[in-house]
Design an enzyme around this catalytic site. Structure first.
Site, PDB file in Angstrom:
ATOM      1  N   HIS A 196      -0.886  -5.905   1.900  1.00 51.30           N
ATOM      2  CA  HIS A 196      -2.049  -6.784   1.859  1.00 51.30           C
ATOM      3  C   HIS A 196      -1.666  -8.115   1.220  1.00 51.30           C
ATOM      4  O   HIS A 196      -0.930  -8.142   0.228  1.00 51.30           O
ATOM      5  CB  HIS A 196      -3.176  -6.159   1.036  1.00 51.30           C
ATOM      6  CG  HIS A 196      -4.137  -5.356   1.850  1.00 51.30           C
ATOM      7  ND1 HIS A 196      -4.357  -4.000   1.651  1.00 51.30           N
ATOM      8  CD2 HIS A 196      -4.953  -5.716   2.878  1.00 51.30           C
ATOM      9  CE1 HIS A 196      -5.267  -3.583   2.508  1.00 51.30           C
ATOM     10  NE2 HIS A 196      -5.645  -4.597   3.260  1.00 51.30           N
ATOM     11  N   CYS A 206      -7.686  -2.300   8.112  1.00 50.34           N
ATOM     12  CA  CYS A 206      -6.349  -2.266   7.509  1.00 50.34           C
ATOM     13  C   CYS A 206      -5.916  -0.836   7.229  1.00 50.34           C
ATOM     14  O   CYS A 206      -4.815  -0.416   7.584  1.00 50.34           O
ATOM     15  CB  CYS A 206      -6.313  -3.092   6.223  1.00 50.34           C
ATOM     16  SG  CYS A 206      -6.261  -4.866   6.501  1.00 50.34           S
ATOM     17  N   GLU A 213       0.819  -1.208   0.000  1.00 50.59           N
ATOM     18  CA  GLU A 213       0.000   0.000   0.000  1.00 50.59           C
ATOM     19  C   GLU A 213       0.858   1.266   0.000  1.00 50.59           C
ATOM     20  O   GLU A 213       1.857   1.356   0.694  1.00 50.59           O
ATOM     21  CB  GLU A 213      -0.929   0.018   1.216  1.00 50.59           C
ATOM     22  CG  GLU A 213      -1.921  -1.135   1.274  1.00 50.59           C
ATOM     23  CD  GLU A 213      -2.913  -1.131   0.122  1.00 50.59           C
ATOM     24  OE1 GLU A 213      -3.097  -0.061  -0.496  1.00 50.59           O
ATOM     25  OE2 GLU A 213      -3.507  -2.193  -0.154  1.00 50.59           O
TER      26      GLU A 213
END
Length: 225
Positions: free
Chosen positions: A170, A146, A83
């Protein structure tokens, strides 16, 4: 950073949403104690908006790591996704494990609109791909726990722990989670996820250039924590 051995804190969530396992922490558990000369400290955290931030903040205070890497499940994604950004928004389609279900709420009233990962995102993706495991940069961590923990960590590093770098990865569903789901549901072996995390950590330890560079592709959002 001091001259002593460096430390990376790696967190993974507990199961949520009725799933029997969370591959995030299952993969973290398989990591060696030392990667590229850095000590790895693994930590299971609750899939809960409020408590996860508290648990990680306490761990940062206790361990004084050089890096914090959080890991979560993105069911529906076929690759490891690193991310790039976390946003100051909590919006839950299902309650978290503590029954909290925020909607259209800021994570931190005094926080920035968004924080970018301070780990070398693109170098991490590149090193994972170079070892034969599919990985890509993602530009959305969702609005569930998350995204929340990524945002809280980056907020804390900005406000309280300067010099510490942080980010989020992830992972897909584990193979066993595919049972009972659509035949088109992508899965990955937990052992493969663990190797991907290891390669990402290698890049973190060896690459101090930040998040810039070739992105290795991008990923759309899936069913993510």
């Amino acid at each position: 950073m001091s001259d002593s051995k460096r430390t990376i804190l790696v967190t993974g969530f507990d199961p949520f949403g009725g799933e029997p396992v969370n591959p995030a922490f299952e993969a973290v558990k398989l990591l060696p104690d030392d990667i590229a000369g850095a000590t790895v400290v693994g930590l299971e955290i609750p899939t809960a908006f409020t408590r996860s931030a508290q648990v990680v903040e306490e761990a940062i205070e206790r361990e004084r790591p050089d890096w914090v890497l959080c890991v979560g499940q993105a069911g529906g994604r076929a690759a490891i996704t690193v991310e790039r950004v976390a946003i100051n928004l909590a919006e839950a389609s299902i309650p978290d494990n503590d029954g909290e279900q925020p909607f259209d709420a800021p994570l931190r009233e005094d926080g920035d609109t968004a924080y970018f990962a301070t780990l070398p995102v693109k170098a991490m993706v590149r090193n994972i791909n170079d070892h034969g495991i599919p990985a890509a940069v993602s530009y959305t961590a969702g609005t569930y726990v998350c995204n929340a923990i990524m945002y809280h960590v980056l907020y804390l590093l900005d406000r309280r722990f300067p010099g510490v770098k942080g980010g989020f990865i992830h992972v897909p569903y584990a193979v066993e989670q595919g049972v009972g789901k659509s035949a088109a549901t992508p899965t990955m072996a937990v052992a493969t996820m663990a190797k991907a995390l290891e390669y990402a950590i290698e890049a973190i330890v060896h690459d101090e250039t930040g998040a810039k560079g070739h992105d290795g592709g991008s990923s759309a959002a899936g069913t993510i924590c």
